[in-house]
Design a protein around this motif. Structure first.
Motif, short mmCIF file in Angstrom:
data_model
loop_
_atom_site.label_atom_id
_atom_site.label_comp_id
_atom_site.label_asym_id
_atom_site.label_seq_id
_atom_site.Cartn_x
_atom_site.Cartn_y
_atom_site.Cartn_z
N HIS A 135 49.90 44.14 19.36
CA HIS A 135 48.68 44.06 18.55
C HIS A 135 48.93 44.73 17.21
O HIS A 135 49.93 45.44 17.04
CB HIS A 135 47.52 44.77 19.28
CG HIS A 135 47.75 46.25 19.42
ND1 HIS A 135 48.55 46.78 20.42
CD2 HIS A 135 47.34 47.29 18.66
CE1 HIS A 135 48.60 48.09 20.28
NE2 HIS A 135 47.88 48.44 19.22
N ASP A 137 47.04 47.40 14.40
CA ASP A 137 45.91 48.32 14.24
C ASP A 137 45.23 47.92 12.93
O ASP A 137 45.72 48.26 11.85
CB ASP A 137 46.40 49.77 14.17
CG ASP A 137 46.95 50.26 15.51
OD1 ASP A 137 46.84 49.53 16.51
OD2 ASP A 137 47.48 51.38 15.54
N HIS A 191 52.78 45.97 17.39
CA HIS A 191 53.42 46.96 18.26
C HIS A 191 52.73 46.93 19.62
O HIS A 191 51.61 46.42 19.75
CB HIS A 191 53.34 48.36 17.63
CG HIS A 191 51.93 48.81 17.37
ND1 HIS A 191 51.20 48.39 16.28
CD2 HIS A 191 51.11 49.62 18.08
CE1 HIS A 191 49.99 48.92 16.33
NE2 HIS A 191 49.89 49.66 17.42
N ARG A 214 44.36 58.02 13.17
CA ARG A 214 44.03 57.01 12.17
C ARG A 214 43.06 57.56 11.13
O ARG A 214 42.27 58.46 11.42
CB ARG A 214 43.29 55.83 12.83
CG ARG A 214 44.06 55.06 13.86
CD ARG A 214 43.61 55.39 15.27
NE ARG A 214 44.52 54.82 16.26
CZ ARG A 214 44.36 53.60 16.79
NH1 ARG A 214 43.35 52.86 16.44
NH2 ARG A 214 45.24 53.14 17.65
FE FE2 Z 1 48.06 50.32 18.20
#
Ligand code: FE2
Ligand code: SIN
Length: 217
Positions: A135, A137, A191, A214
């Motif tokens: 996926h 981010d 990743h 994040r």
């Molecule tokens: Fe991730």
């Protein structure tokens, strides 16, 4: 004797390996503060327990998750988002501990990203067999900040691909204390994590805990 001495020196020295443009693997970077990190994870989980969330498509994720910080990443039948409230307790997520914020900032700096101030930390728990499919981010509003990922507990095979899902990912074995930072040209790299092999970790038992930091906005 000499070999033993060199072994322990090698183990104590964190290393910095560039794995892609904008991405570094910092082996052992979190190891010196392992007990502080684990104590902080326990405190977070006591307040906002791990849970297996449901994807918008109706599947239950195999990774169990919780969060700390101003916002937490959640998924349910309506979609993916960051939310300041833990839907399970209807109260804010646990605050991000100083030991987390400090580690994330120092690691980001090693990757060339200064002044990283995460407002969210997703805490993932993998048990033997658990995987996380490839996926990106991309639920954050600003991609100028990197992602900082900290591995604790059992080793895992981290898959790090390119900008397209079809790009063949490279495989990196991450062990307790390793940190990966990706940003800039790698910020939207695909990743994931291969199914976790069974094992027993001295501090965490039969699990791997991953922290991803994040900046969501
Ligand atoms: Fe991730
Ligand atoms: C993630 O992509 O959120 C977690 C990656 C990992 O567990 O190493």
């Amino acid at each position: 004797m000499t070999a033993d001495l060199f072994d322990s020196v090698a183990e104590a020295q964190p290393s910095r390996e560039q794995i892609a443009d904008g991405a570094v693997l910092l082996r052992g970077f979190a190891k010196p503060i392992e007990s502080g990190l684990i104590a902080a994870v326990r405190a977070i989980v006591a307040q906002s327990p791990f849970r297996r969330m449901t994807t918008p498509g109706g599947y239950q994720m195999s990774v169990a998750m919780t969060n700390c910080g101003e916002r937490g990443w959640i998924t349910d039948h309506t979609g993916y988002r960051y939310d300041p409230i833990d839907p399970r307790s209807d109260t804010p997520w646990p605050a991000m501990p100083l030991v987390f914020r400090d580690l994330a900032r120092r690691a980001a700096e090693q990757g060339g990203f200064t002044g990283f101030a995460p407002d969210a930390c997703l805490v993932n728990r993998y048990e033997p067999g658990t995987r996380l499919s490839l996926h990106q981010d991309k639920d954050e509003l600003d991609f100028s900040a990197p992602i900082v990922s900290v591995s604790l507990g059992l080793p895992a095979i981290f898959l790090f691909g390119g900008m397209a899902r079809s790009d063949k990912p490279r495989r990196f074995r991450l062990v307790h204390g390793d940190v990966v930072v990706w940003g800039g040209p790698s910020r939207l790299a695909y990743h994931g994590v291969a199914p976790l092999a069974d094992g027993e970790h001295a501090l965490l038992g039969r699990q791997r805990i991953n922290l991803t930091f994040r900046r969501t906005r």
